[in-house]
Scaffold this active site. Structure first.
Site, short mmCIF file in Angstrom:
data_model
loop_
_atom_site.label_atom_id
_atom_site.label_comp_id
_atom_site.label_asym_id
_atom_site.label_seq_id
_atom_site.Cartn_x
_atom_site.Cartn_y
_atom_site.Cartn_z
N GLU A 76 11.71 -11.03 2.42
CA GLU A 76 11.64 -12.48 2.61
C GLU A 76 12.16 -12.84 4.00
OE1 GLU A 76 14.34 -14.51 0.07
OE2 GLU A 76 14.02 -16.48 0.99
N ASP A 135 16.53 -13.02 -0.92
CA ASP A 135 17.93 -13.45 -1.00
C ASP A 135 18.34 -13.69 -2.44
OD1 ASP A 135 17.58 -15.40 2.04
OD2 ASP A 135 17.96 -13.28 1.67
N ASP A 192 19.73 -16.21 -3.48
CA ASP A 192 19.83 -17.64 -3.84
C ASP A 192 18.57 -18.09 -4.59
OD1 ASP A 192 18.95 -18.55 -0.43
OD2 ASP A 192 17.79 -17.67 -2.06
N ASP A 220 16.01 -19.86 -3.65
CA ASP A 220 14.75 -19.59 -2.94
C ASP A 220 14.31 -18.15 -3.15
OD1 ASP A 220 14.91 -21.74 0.02
OD2 ASP A 220 14.11 -21.99 -2.01
#
Ligand code: 28F
Length: 663
Positions: free
Chosen positions: A449, A522, A524, A526
């Site tokens: 990503e 990641d 998180d 997202d």
């Protein structure tokens, strides 16, 4: 014996109306001109001509039974219980109606159909052709309590001249009878026909067809050449073409019963047209349409079929819009969609027929198209809209909607195959940094990503067996898209190209270029969303990649704990507790994203097979996953909200992955 001049016949018809044309010799010279061939088909046409005269009498409501008998000597007898061929003397011809009908071509008023109504037969060439091509013909007429008899024969005289269908003597009165009707026996001439043996099955099939087309008329068939009990068969269908459609669908699963039936009549400038239609959908996918004009099968179709198809499509689309199955924004469904699984019989009765086509079995009259269109429009619409038929109408509509979707999917798959070939030829999308090793068993593909992480990964990796594909932005949510859009999306295209396996129908695991496909995103939300999007893509288009265990998720560390030169990484909170338990004077860094790690750190923590941790994606319960993918990634918002509210724990690895049974 002098016959009295004929009284006015029904329809105001007198024997004088019979038009007289050239003699029968012409028929003998070129039989093919009149019955098509002198083979088996031509032989059976002889029978159809006589049978059609009897059927005409029934179709006009004057006969209720037609009998056919094949005799041992190959002569054939046909009988009806109608009015009987007129026995009166023809004013101009000075012979009986029977003699005119059997010795004059195109006699019998069949050509000017108006006076005699509708006539079928071999395009109405008349019984005289049968006489011309028979060794003999015997006619018995029972009418007005009397029995009449006449015999015709064909022979070669001493000089070798052929005489065809000549009366042995004028019509004779034979006495009294209570019967009524016409009985004809003819012996096909073996000098004309290659074979004079009628085929039992051909005769039986045609008589059954005629029984369906002429509801309520009894057709008897006796084949005296057969020993045993199968020599007699009879056909009578009170339901007519409705029974025909039921019979045609007998080995299929009908979607509703009884078949839909309607009829109508239209007066056109060329005469009256009567149309009967019976139809019933089955759960199959083929369409079978059987059309007839005056009982003649129009196997090459024609204007009546065109009229039915266009009107049926219009009436069904109007219905779907009226009840909301189709919204204003929706495109109309195609005729093919509505006719998937349809069995339908169209039976037209009309005069002055124009036959076209290779085998002259296509109806050419344009007035037939408009007449059928108008009858379908006026008669089928109220049937569909009648609330008591709602399930039938909706069954037909729903099947068509499914057919349209299937057709669309098939079209997509076809265009995808075309796309795939484009994909294969497409240059490798610039993004991929491939590895130098060529062994798929060892090679790994990291889908990373973001560009910055991608850059660190390219630098930090072992380029001998590790390839890097950085993703810019979020990949497409394929759950809501058609396959073409997936193929158009750059991210998806570059993944497909990198994998080398193709997608969907064309997926070939053996072409996979990597042993591990590792998603790096990641920790998180997202990152979780990107993982979910990628897993959806893999699940929908390369499911075997998952089920064969090639898909993994890289686990970057959440924390970096440093004390002096000693660096430790924690991959979740529990691990952080363990590492820092009792530890003094350390610095703690919470990684927000992969991009915060430099190439060495990324190698050490996430890429290096020695100490990285990967989570393998498996599918424990495909059906459940199927349901879940649709739920989480589909476009029904409410169920998704409920699910997430109930199940989500955003501190843990993404809910979707949990449910996909990561281990
Ligand atoms: C076994 C074969 O041929 N049946 C027939 C009729 C009845 C009429 C008819 C036939 C009018 C003058 C052209 C009687 N009464 N079965 C048959 N049944 N032909 S053939 O009339 C012939 C036309 O010649 C008939 C009043 N109208 C018609």
């Amino acid at each position: 014996m002098e016959n009295k001049p004929e009284k006015k016949l029904d329809h105001g018809y007198t024997v004088d109306d019979i038009r007289v044309m050239e003699g029968l010799e012409a028929v003998r010279v070129r039989p093919g001109m009149y019955i098509g061939s002198t083979g088996s088909r031509g032989l059976h046409h002889m029978l159809w001509e006589i049978v059609d005269n009897a059927v005409d009498e029934a179709a006009n409501g004057f006969a209720t039974e037609v009998s056919v008998t094949i005799n041992k000597d190959n002569s054939v007898t046909v009988e009806d219980n109608g009015r009987g061929i007129p026995v009166g003397i023809h004013e101009k011809m000075h012979v009986s109606g029977v003699e005119v009908v059997y010795t004059q071509l195109h006699a019998g008023g069949k050509f000017d159909n108006d006076s005699y109504g509708f006539s079928g037969g071999l395009h109405g060439v008349g019984a005289s052709v049968v006489n011309a091509l028979s060794k003999y013909v015997e006619v018995e007429v029972a009418t007005a309590g009397k029995l009449y008899y006449m015999r015709f024969h064909s022979y070669r005289d001493d000089e070798g001249n052929m005489h065809s269908g000549v009366p042995v003597e004028p019509l004779k009165e034979m006495g009294r009878t209570r019967r009524q009707g016409t009985k004809v026996t003819f012996m096909p001439d073996d000098e004309v026909f290659e074979t004079v043996e009628m085929n039992t099955e051909i005769v039986s099939k045609r008589l059954r067809e005629l029984a369906y087309l002429n509801k309520g008329v009894l057709f008897r068939f006796t084949d005296n050449r057969i020993k045993g009990d199968n020599k007699y068969r009879e056909y009578r269908y009170e339901g007519g073409i409705v029974d025909f459609v039921t019979y045609l669908n007998a080995d299929k699963t009908a979607l509703y019963a009884p078949p839909i039936y309607f009829q109508g009549a239209r007066n056109t400038e060329k005469g009256m047209i009567v149309c009967e239609i019976a139809m019933q959908h089955n759960d199959g996918y083929t369409e079978s349409l059987f059309s007839y004009v005056n009982n003649i099968p129009t196997t090459e179709g024609g204007t009546h079929e065109t009229g039915f198809k266009s009107a049926f499509t219009k009436v069904m689309n109007d219905y779907c819009r009226k009840v909301g199955i189709l919204k204003d924004k929706d495109a109309s469904l195609s005729g093919d969609d509505f006719r998937e699984g349809l069995t339908c019989v169209i039976s037209l009765k009309m005069s002055s027929i124009q036959f076209e086509g290779q085998t002259k079995t296509r109806l050419g009259n344009t007035e037939a198209r408009t007449a059928v269109e108008s009858i379908v429009q006026d008669e089928l619409t109220p049937i569909l809209e009648n609330l008591k038929n709602a399930d039938i109408s909706n069954t037909i509509a729903d099947k068509a909607v499914k057919a349209a979707k299937a057709r669309e999917a098939a079209r997509r798959a076809k265009s995808m195959a075309r796309e795939k070939s484009k994909l294969e030829n497409a240059p490798l999308v610039g993004k991929l940094s491939s590895c130098t090793g060529r062994n798929p068993e060892l090679n790994e593909l990291f889908i990373v990503e973001g560009d910055s992480a991608g850059g660190s990964a390219k630098q930090g990796r072992d380029r001998r067996f590790q390839a890097i594909l950085p993703l810019r932005g979020k990949p497409l949510n394929v759950e809501k898209r058609r396959i073409e859009q997936v193929l158009e999306n750059d991210e998806c295209r570059s993944i497909i190209t990198a994998l080398g396996t193709g997608i969907g129908e064309d997926f070939e695991l053996k072409n996979l270029k990597y042993n591990k496909v590792i998603i790096l995103s990641d920790a998180d939300q997202d990152g979780a969303h990107i993982r979910a999007l990628l897993l959806t893509f893999f699940y929908r288009y390369t499911k075997e990649l998952i089920t064969s265990g090639h898909v993994y998720m890289g686990m970057p560390p959440l924390y970096k704990v440093q004390k002096g030169n000693d660096v430790r990484y924690a991959y979740d909170d529990e691990e952080l507790q363990r590492i820092t338990k009792g530890l003094k004077g350390y610095t703690l860094q919470r990684y927000k994203g992969l991009g915060e790690m430099n190439p060495e750190q990324l190698w050490e923590t996430t890429l290096n097979p020695e100490n990285r941790s990967l989570v393998q994606v498996t599918i424990e319960d495909a059906a459940y996953v199927e349901h879940l993918v649709t739920l989480l990634m589909g476009d029904k918002v409410q169920p998704r909200k409920e699910y997430i509210t109930e199940h989500a724990d955003f501190n843990k690895v993404d809910t979707f992955e949990d449910k996909v049974k990561l281990n």
